[in-house]
Design a protein around this motif. Structure first.
Motif, short mmCIF file in Angstrom:
data_model
loop_
_atom_site.label_atom_id
_atom_site.label_comp_id
_atom_site.label_asym_id
_atom_site.label_seq_id
_atom_site.Cartn_x
_atom_site.Cartn_y
_atom_site.Cartn_z
N GLY A 105 0.83 -1.20 0.00
CA GLY A 105 0.00 0.00 0.00
C GLY A 105 0.86 1.23 0.00
N PRO A 106 0.25 2.38 -0.01
CA PRO A 106 -1.19 2.59 0.07
C PRO A 106 -1.86 2.29 -1.25
CG PRO A 106 -0.11 4.68 -0.28
CD PRO A 106 0.98 3.64 -0.15
N TYR A 107 -3.14 2.11 -1.18
CA TYR A 107 -3.89 1.96 -2.42
C TYR A 107 -3.81 3.27 -3.17
CZ TYR A 107 -5.76 -2.17 -0.17
OH TYR A 107 -5.89 -3.37 0.47
N PRO A 108 -3.44 3.25 -4.45
CA PRO A 108 -3.29 4.50 -5.19
C PRO A 108 -4.53 5.40 -5.12
CG PRO A 108 -2.37 2.70 -6.44
CD PRO A 108 -3.05 2.10 -5.24
N ALA A 109 -5.71 4.81 -5.03
CA ALA A 109 -6.93 5.61 -4.95
C ALA A 109 -7.00 6.43 -3.66
CB ALA A 109 -8.15 4.70 -5.06
N TRP A 110 -6.35 5.96 -2.58
CA TRP A 110 -6.37 6.66 -1.30
C TRP A 110 -5.18 7.58 -1.08
CZ3 TRP A 110 -10.04 7.18 2.26
CH2 TRP A 110 -11.15 6.35 2.17
N LEU A 111 -4.19 7.48 -1.94
CA LEU A 111 -2.95 8.21 -1.75
C LEU A 111 -3.17 9.72 -1.60
CD1 LEU A 111 0.07 7.55 -1.63
CD2 LEU A 111 0.19 8.03 -4.06
N ARG A 112 -3.95 10.29 -2.49
CA ARG A 112 -4.18 11.73 -2.45
C ARG A 112 -4.91 12.13 -1.19
NH1 ARG A 112 -6.38 15.35 -7.51
NH2 ARG A 112 -6.42 17.36 -6.44
N LYS A 113 -5.94 11.38 -0.81
CA LYS A 113 -6.70 11.72 0.40
C LYS A 113 -5.82 11.62 1.64
CE LYS A 113 -10.77 12.93 -0.83
NZ LYS A 113 -11.18 14.30 -0.60
N GLN A 114 -4.95 10.62 1.69
CA GLN A 114 -4.07 10.48 2.85
C GLN A 114 -3.09 11.65 2.93
OE1 GLN A 114 -2.53 6.54 2.22
NE2 GLN A 114 -4.29 5.57 3.19
N PHE A 115 -2.55 12.06 1.80
CA PHE A 115 -1.64 13.21 1.79
C PHE A 115 -2.38 14.47 2.21
CE2 PHE A 115 0.87 16.66 -0.03
CZ PHE A 115 2.14 16.32 0.42
N GLU A 116 -3.60 14.64 1.72
CA GLU A 116 -4.42 15.79 2.12
C GLU A 116 -4.74 15.74 3.61
OE1 GLU A 116 -7.66 15.49 -0.65
OE2 GLU A 116 -6.59 16.64 -2.18
N GLY A 117 -4.89 14.54 4.16
CA GLY A 117 -5.11 14.39 5.59
C GLY A 117 -3.91 14.87 6.39
N VAL A 118 -2.71 14.58 5.92
CA VAL A 118 -1.50 15.05 6.58
C VAL A 118 -1.45 16.58 6.53
CG1 VAL A 118 1.03 15.09 6.47
CG2 VAL A 118 -0.21 12.94 6.16
N ILE A 119 -1.77 17.15 5.38
CA ILE A 119 -1.80 18.61 5.26
C ILE A 119 -2.83 19.20 6.23
CG2 ILE A 119 -2.38 20.53 3.74
CD1 ILE A 119 -1.24 18.84 1.44
N TRP A 120 -4.02 18.58 6.29
CA TRP A 120 -5.07 19.06 7.19
C TRP A 120 -4.57 19.07 8.63
CZ3 TRP A 120 -7.21 16.88 11.47
CH2 TRP A 120 -8.28 17.57 12.03
N LYS A 121 -3.91 17.98 9.04
CA LYS A 121 -3.45 17.86 10.42
C LYS A 121 -2.51 19.00 10.80
CE LYS A 121 -0.86 16.22 13.95
NZ LYS A 121 -0.77 17.28 14.93
N PHE A 122 -1.56 19.29 9.94
CA PHE A 122 -0.58 20.31 10.29
C PHE A 122 -1.10 21.73 10.07
CE2 PHE A 122 2.02 16.51 10.01
CZ PHE A 122 2.64 16.60 11.25
N ARG A 123 -2.02 21.92 9.15
CA ARG A 123 -2.64 23.24 9.00
C ARG A 123 -3.57 23.55 10.16
NH1 ARG A 123 -4.39 24.06 2.70
NH2 ARG A 123 -2.31 24.53 1.93
N SER A 124 -4.30 22.55 10.62
CA SER A 124 -5.30 22.77 11.67
C SER A 124 -4.67 22.80 13.06
CB SER A 124 -6.37 21.68 11.63
OG SER A 124 -5.83 20.44 12.03
N GLY A 125 -3.56 22.08 13.23
CA GLY A 125 -2.96 21.97 14.55
C GLY A 125 -3.72 21.01 15.45
N ALA A 126 -4.69 20.31 14.90
CA ALA A 126 -5.49 19.36 15.67
C ALA A 126 -4.71 18.08 15.93
CB ALA A 126 -6.78 19.03 14.91
N GLN A 127 -5.24 17.26 16.80
CA GLN A 127 -4.63 15.96 17.05
C GLN A 127 -5.02 15.01 15.93
OE1 GLN A 127 -5.55 14.56 20.96
NE2 GLN A 127 -4.83 16.42 21.94
#
Length: 125
Positions: free
Chosen positions: A24-46
């Motif tokens: 993995g990751p499944y290529p279909a989820w790759l973009r969403k997972q990367f966007e999730g990492v961006i969201w985490k650090f932009r938001s400062g959330a846990q």
């Protein structure tokens, strides 16, 4: 739509830097997972507060650790700087980063005393 979503042009740049391993990751989820990492650090959330649209928070966190350990983020930054420099949009001679970290022994927060020393100090006080 969250602020963490990449434009198609941004994704075209980022995607080649993200390794796809044997499991993995499944290529279909790759973009969403990367966007999730961006969201985490932009938001400062846990990590646990991550919206479900990015997938399971634990999966995104594990993917982030894999990318971090593989040097993906350093490669992305270096690639962006190189592209900007090629377009004449950055003067690399002005780039400087300095960081200093000094670790202290865990006893550095207080003085270690022998068993009788504390009693002697209390008596003297």
């Amino acid at each position: 739509m969250t602020r963490a979503q990449l434009t198609d042009l941004e994704w075209e740049y980022v995607e080649p830097y993200l390794p796809i391993g044997e499991y993995g990751p499944y290529p279909a989820w790759l973009r969403k997972q990367f966007e999730g990492v961006i969201w985490k650090f932009r938001s400062g959330a846990q990590w646990r507060e991550m919206p479900a649209e990015f997938g399971a928070w634990s999966t995104v966190h594990n993917r982030f650790r894999q990318w971090r350990d593989a040097g993906v983020f350093e490669a992305l930054l270096e690639g962006l700087i190189a592209q900007a420099a090629a377009r004449g949009e950055v003067d690399i001679s002005l780039v400087s980063v300095d960081s200093t970290t000094t670790r202290a022994h865990h006893d550095a927060a207080g003085m270690r005393l022998g068993p009788g020393v504390l009693d002697a100090l209390e008596k003297a006080a």
